[in-house]
Scaffold this motif. Structure first.
Motif, PDB file in Angstrom:
ATOM      1  N   THR A  21     -10.168 -24.662  -7.895  1.00 51.17           N
ATOM      2  CA  THR A  21      -9.961 -25.183  -6.535  1.00 51.17           C
ATOM      3  C   THR A  21     -11.037 -24.638  -5.593  1.00 51.17           C
ATOM      4  O   THR A  21     -10.747 -24.061  -4.550  1.00 51.17           O
ATOM      5  CB  THR A  21      -8.551 -24.828  -6.020  1.00 51.17           C
ATOM      6  OG1 THR A  21      -8.370 -23.407  -6.094  1.00 51.17           O
ATOM      7  CG2 THR A  21      -7.485 -25.499  -6.877  1.00 51.17           C
ATOM      8  N   ALA A  79      -1.718 -28.901  -4.547  1.00 55.60           N
ATOM      9  CA  ALA A  79      -2.394 -28.824  -3.242  1.00 55.60           C
ATOM     10  C   ALA A  79      -2.023 -30.081  -2.465  1.00 55.60           C
ATOM     11  O   ALA A  79      -1.443 -31.014  -3.015  1.00 55.60           O
ATOM     12  CB  ALA A  79      -3.905 -28.719  -3.418  1.00 55.60           C
ATOM     13  N   SER A 134      -5.928 -29.340   2.255  1.00 50.29           N
ATOM     14  CA  SER A 134      -6.918 -28.563   1.494  1.00 50.29           C
ATOM     15  C   SER A 134      -8.337 -29.085   1.706  1.00 50.29           C
ATOM     16  O   SER A 134      -9.305 -28.413   1.337  1.00 50.29           O
ATOM     17  CB  SER A 134      -6.574 -28.582  -0.001  1.00 50.29           C
ATOM     18  OG  SER A 134      -6.618 -29.895  -0.532  1.00 50.29           O
ATOM     19  N   TRP A 135      -8.473 -30.272   2.310  1.00 53.93           N
ATOM     20  CA  TRP A 135      -9.784 -30.891   2.507  1.00 53.93           C
ATOM     21  C   TRP A 135     -10.288 -30.787   3.953  1.00 53.93           C
ATOM     22  O   TRP A 135     -11.283 -31.430   4.309  1.00 53.93           O
ATOM     23  CB  TRP A 135      -9.732 -32.357   2.120  1.00 53.93           C
ATOM     24  CG  TRP A 135      -9.501 -32.612   0.671  1.00 53.93           C
ATOM     25  CD1 TRP A 135      -8.381 -33.146   0.090  1.00 53.93           C
ATOM     26  CD2 TRP A 135     -10.424 -32.380  -0.401  1.00 53.93           C
ATOM     27  NE1 TRP A 135      -8.544 -33.250  -1.264  1.00 53.93           N
ATOM     28  CE2 TRP A 135      -9.791 -32.788  -1.598  1.00 53.93           C
ATOM     29  CE3 TRP A 135     -11.716 -31.869  -0.459  1.00 53.93           C
ATOM     30  CZ2 TRP A 135     -10.410 -32.694  -2.842  1.00 53.93           C
ATOM     31  CZ3 TRP A 135     -12.341 -31.767  -1.690  1.00 53.93           C
ATOM     32  CH2 TRP A 135     -11.688 -32.182  -2.860  1.00 53.93           C
ATOM     33  N   HIS A 167      -6.451 -34.855  -3.295  1.00 53.83           N
ATOM     34  CA  HIS A 167      -6.099 -33.463  -3.585  1.00 53.83           C
ATOM     35  C   HIS A 167      -5.676 -33.235  -5.039  1.00 53.83           C
ATOM     36  O   HIS A 167      -5.362 -34.158  -5.789  1.00 53.83           O
ATOM     37  CB  HIS A 167      -4.971 -33.011  -2.654  1.00 53.83           C
ATOM     38  CG  HIS A 167      -3.724 -33.855  -2.766  1.00 53.83           C
ATOM     39  ND1 HIS A 167      -2.762 -33.649  -3.734  1.00 53.83           N
ATOM     40  CD2 HIS A 167      -3.285 -34.913  -2.017  1.00 53.83           C
ATOM     41  CE1 HIS A 167      -1.780 -34.531  -3.580  1.00 53.83           C
ATOM     42  NE2 HIS A 167      -2.080 -35.308  -2.548  1.00 53.83           N
TER      43      HIS A 167
END
Length: 217
Positions: free
Chosen positions: A194, A15, A19-20, A11
């Motif tokens: 992002t 973050a 976030s993935w 990340h």
């Protein structure tokens, strides 16, 4: 591990692993993904932060998953840690995806970023997941990084990504792609920094295509 190849998603600063989620769910057949916290980030500010030490910490993650080698996909800070791992422990890395990364950050830009963090209200900094001391410690480590002398050592397939709106990181993306032997560069039209969160389907498609090509090679 099973017969699936491991992809480790790393990340950005500010973050966290969740976030993935979209990219992990969207990996092509034959690949399994994990998104560990980057070692030491949560504790940053209690002392100097070290990107190389963070990379070493990921070796434990690979060992825990029984992976001799892993594909690394990192965004921003995560991409820099992935680069460290590929340089310092090349036998543990199968490929690299580096998005919005840096090579040798501009000292003036980094100084401005640290000034902004110092001026942030404490509650704003902590609302982004780190104390002000933690933000400053990681930013100092980023500012001290210079990959340029060693990028030619990377000998695994590499995909370098950058959003067309991520103007601050476009020069570094071009440097990475030019210096890493055989690296591929894709500038994603309309994407920001992002974009794994802003454009999750697009990010997953680009990364998935890269891994499918590797599997066929």
């Amino acid at each position: 591990m099973t017969g699936e190849q491991l992809v480790v998603f790393l990340h950005a600063l500010g973050a966290w692993p969740d976030s993935w989620e979209h990219q992990i769910r969207s990996l092509p057949d034959g690949f399994a993904g994990i998104a560990p916290p980057i070692p030491g980030v949560a504790e940053a500010g209690q002392g100097p932060y070290d990107l190389a030490a963070a990379a070493r910490g990921l070796l434990t993650v690979l060992d825990e998953h029984g992976a001799e080698r892993a594909h690394l996909c990192g965004l921003s800070l995560g991409a820099m840690v992935a680069t460290h791992l590929a340089l310092d422990h090349p036998h543990r890395v199968a490929s690299l995806v580096l998005s919005g990364s840096q090579v040798a950050p501009n000292p003036a830009v980094m100084a401005v970023q640290r000034t902004v963090v110092r001026l942030l209200p404490r509650r704003v900094a902590t609302g982004l997941g780190l104390t002000k001391a933690g933000w400053l410690a990681v930013l100092r480590a980023v500012a001290d990084t210079d990959f340029r002398p060693r990028l030619h050592e990377i000998a695994v397939p590499a995909l370098v990504l950058c959003g067309s709106r991520d103007v601050a990181n476009l020069p570094a993306a071009r440097q990475l792609a030019a210096a890493i032997p055989g690296a591929e560069l894709q500038v994603i039209r309309g994407a920001g920094h992002t974009w794994n969160v802003q454009m999750p389907d697009r990010f997953s498609a680009v990364v998935g295509d890269f891994y499918r090509r590797l599997a066929r090679a």
